[in-house]
Design an enzyme around this catalytic site. Structure first.
Site, PDB file in Angstrom:
ATOM      1  CG  ASN A   1     -12.698  -3.019  -2.429  1.00  0.00           C
ATOM      2  OD1 ASN A   1     -11.950  -3.343  -1.115  1.00  0.00           O
ATOM      3  ND2 ASN A   1     -12.974  -2.075  -2.428  1.00  0.00           N
TER       4      ASN A   1
ATOM      5  CB  THR B   1      -2.525   2.426  14.926  1.00  0.00           C
ATOM      6  OG1 THR B   1      -3.265   1.742  13.465  1.00  0.00           O
ATOM      7  CG2 THR B   1      -2.917   3.315  14.687  1.00  0.00           C
TER       8      THR B   1
ATOM      9  CG  ASP C   1      -3.955  -2.451  12.045  1.00  0.00           C
ATOM     10  OD1 ASP C   1      -2.864  -2.966  12.032  1.00  0.00           O
ATOM     11  OD2 ASP C   1      -4.380  -1.095  13.332  1.00  0.00           O
TER      12      ASP C   1
ATOM     13  NE  ARG D   1      -6.959  10.164   8.756  1.00  0.00           N
ATOM     14  CZ  ARG D   1      -5.825   8.943   8.270  1.00  0.00           C
ATOM     15  NH1 ARG D   1      -4.740   9.709   7.855  1.00  0.00           N
ATOM     16  NH2 ARG D   1      -5.878   7.770   7.658  1.00  0.00           N
TER      17      ARG D   1
ATOM     18  CG  ASN E   1      -2.277   0.831   1.042  1.00  0.00           C
ATOM     19  OD1 ASN E   1      -1.774   1.849   0.655  1.00  0.00           O
ATOM     20  ND2 ASN E   1      -2.636   1.239   2.232  1.00  0.00           N
TER      21      ASN E   1
ATOM     22  N   GLY F   1     -10.431   0.204  11.022  1.00  0.00           N
ATOM     23  CA  GLY F   1      -9.861   1.359  10.691  1.00  0.00           C
ATOM     24  C   GLY F   1     -11.131   1.618   9.830  1.00  0.00           C
ATOM     25  CD  GLU F   2     -11.067   0.258   5.809  1.00  0.00           C
ATOM     26  OE1 GLU F   2     -12.297   1.298   4.965  1.00  0.00           O
ATOM     27  OE2 GLU F   2     -10.378   0.418   5.109  1.00  0.00           O
TER      28      GLU F   2
ATOM     29  NE  ARG G   1      -8.407   8.100   3.933  1.00  0.00           N
ATOM     30  CZ  ARG G   1      -8.332   6.726   4.667  1.00  0.00           C
ATOM     31  NH1 ARG G   1      -6.394   7.054   4.433  1.00  0.00           N
ATOM     32  NH2 ARG G   1      -8.563   5.488   4.793  1.00  0.00           N
TER      33      ARG G   1
ATOM     34  CB  THR H   1      -3.057  -2.110  -4.329  1.00  0.00           C
ATOM     35  OG1 THR H   1      -2.463  -1.118  -2.833  1.00  0.00           O
ATOM     36  CG2 THR H   1      -2.772  -2.938  -3.405  1.00  0.00           C
TER      37      THR H   1
END
Length: 547
Positions: free
Chosen positions: A186, A253, A209, A322, A150, A501-502, A316, A182
């Site tokens: 997704n 985190t 995470d 944030r 990521n 986190g989602e 973000r 990525t």
């Protein structure tokens, strides 16, 4: 008798010879077996040992002194190239063998340490290299890995961490790697759905995470689909995927990797993957209105943390800061949410009976739970008094910790006694209190200078399953089966769920723990407060001490 014979066979010496270590005398007699490498000087009684399970590679080396790996032509060539030289193609002029092994580093981490061994008879060098590498290859370790990186998570250093710290170690361990950076949300999920994962020995994600949660959800859904299991049924027994997962921390985190490997260090996490050590981890299935919403592996939170994650999505551009800004703003708001919790418990609800436990490496509780899973389900629950209990109130937060969630923001986690694979989650309710008291709870959770569960407005329950329904009508009846945004519930006084986190918009959920549903590379939390006595270079051979 057979076990003792196997031990004798593994301890049989395969090779013996005299070597100089790091160009320092005297000569030592080194013996190679399938379990270890031992060496000792003739005039010293004690031996020094390298366990083969901690050895990563044996490479040819042309160093005349004990220089770092990056300065040796052959070591560097083998470390940074994916098309390794085969043992048959080793050139004749390297004079030494370099052994790369895993060494303890600090209280929680590991590093790669390498030493140079110069043989007394240079003609035996190739034989030592080939035999040592052959013994290493016999250990059950991953040979092929699929890696998702990521590039946007945390401080956007995922690609740099992978290229500088992770990939050289994979190459050194002779692991074939298929890397994918990525490009969108997704992206990893779409690829996992389309490819044959059986070609790989593990799937690794480089990120936080959120990235790990995306890969985990994709693998679990693909496995259930291939086995013909309906994932939307809460009480279906799910199949454990054959392929283990790995995490390289590069997020904000990194709570999951910190609990599973004991630190947020990329090199330590990489070394666990190379060794092939994995542990079973609980997964929480989150359902609403007869359908699966998501699998959670770290924690679920309604109220305060749900509001924080919803507000932080708009910020973000601030990066990890944030969360601090949004958290402070929501403390000032101090919103309360009414709801009912239904908890399925079979352990004492008084937290003092189990809250002083700690899930450490090779945890006894988790290993006993793993053995219990092999028994029929009736026998597992025969001796346990399972009951439902109901808790109603006005809450600032309702948190469910699937693991301890120890991270940089909370030294011991929001629930320090929670295990990786005990088949439970800890539900923590924070009832109505003043802003100052709630800040006291957050500070205790972050720094653990005092027990956060000693506060009168904080309760914790260890459960196998729970249901939450908000109360929004005047008659204070729980609203069951909401469908989130479809029913315009967000216009009412409800929060959202923060799931790894989602965001989950449905406030009314059912959460069930699936015991050790996934295998992840790691051993659990490691704490070496007291150094165990071990033979080191200086202890066995005083002449190796630096002046």
């Amino acid at each position: 008798m057979s076990a003792s014979r196997d031990n004798q066979n593994t301890d049989q010496p395969l090779l013996e010879g005299y070597f100089l270590i790091n160009k320092k005398g005297p000569w030592v007699l080194m013996t190679l077996s399938k379990q270890k490498i031992t060496y000792k000087a003739d005039f010293v009684n004690s031996k020094s040992t390298i366990k083969m399970k901690r050895l990563i590679a044996a490479t040819p080396c042309d160093c005349s002194v004990a220089t770092p790996v990056n300065y040796c032509y052959y070591c560097r060539k083998l470390e940074f190239r994916s098309d390794f030289m085969s043992p048959e193609s080793y050139p004749s002029y390297p004079r030494n063998m370099r052994l790369h092994r895993i060494a303890d580093y600090g209280r929680h981490m590991y590093r790669v340490k390498s030493e140079i061994f110069q043989p007394a008879n240079i003609t035996t060098l190739k034989q030592w290299l080939d035999t040592t590498q052959q013994v290493i290859s016999e250990y059950k370790r991953p040979k092929r890995l699929l890696v998702f990186i990521n590039p946007y998570g945390g401080k956007k250093k995922g690609v740099k961490i992978y290229e500088k710290k992770v990939l050289p170690l994979f190459h050194l361990a002779r692991i074939q790697v298929t890397s994918v950076v990525t490009q969108r949300p997704n992206h990893a999920k779409e690829m996992i759905e389309d490819i044959d994962t059986s070609k790989f020995d593990g799937i690794v994600c480089v990120g936080g995470d959120g990235m790990f949660s995306e890969v985990l959800n994709s693998v679990l859904l693909k496995t259930q689909k291939d086995k013909g299991i309906d994932s939307n049924d809460v009480y279906n027994k799910l199949k454990i995927p054959k392929i283990p997962l790995g995490i390289i921390p590069a997020g904000s985190t990194n709570a999951a990797v910190n609990c599973i490997t004991g630190s947020s260090d990329p090199i330590t996490a990489t070394l666990f993957i190379i060794q092939g050590k994995n542990t079973g981890v609980d997964v929480c299935g989150v359902y609403s209105a007869g359908r699966l919403l998501r699998y959670a592996v770290t924690f679920l939170s309604y109220g305060y943390f749900g509001d924080v994650i919803r507000d932080s999505e708009k910020l973000r551009w601030m990066g990890p800061k944030r969360y601090d800004f949004s958290g402070f703003k929501n403390i000032l708001r101090r919103k309360l949410y009414e709801g009912e919790l239904q908890l399925l418990v079979d352990v004492p609800t008084d937290s003092t009976s189990w809250r002083h436990e700690r899930c450490l490496a090779d945890c006894k509780t988790c290993s006993e739970t793993r053995s219990d899973l092999k028994q029929p389900e009736d026998k597992q629950n025969s001796e346990k008094k399972i009951r439902w209990m109901s808790v109603r109130g006005r809450f600032i937060a309702v948190n469910a910790a699937v693991m301890s969630c120890a991270c940089c923001m909370s030294t011991e986690g929001i629930s320090p006694s929670q295990h990786l694979g005990n088949g439970y989650c800890d539900v923590i309710t924070v009832s109505s209190c003043s802003r100052l008291n709630y800040l006291r709870y957050l500070l205790r959770t972050s720094y653990h200078h005092s027990d956060p569960f000693d506060l009168s407005f904080v309760k914790v329950y260890r459960v196998r399953e729970f249901k939450f329904n908000p109360m929004i009508s005047d008659d204070k009846t729980p609203a069951i089966g909401c469908k989130g945004i479809q029913d315009n519930w967000q216009e009412l006084n409800t929060s959202i769920w923060d799931c790894d986190g989602e965001i989950i918009n449905e406030p009314s959920i059912t959460a069930k723990i699936h015991c050790q549903l996934i295998n992840v590379f790691g051993r659990g939390y490691i704490d070496r407060k007291k150094k165990s006595p071990s033979s080191t270079w200086s202890q066995c051979f005083p002449f190796f001490k630096k002046s």
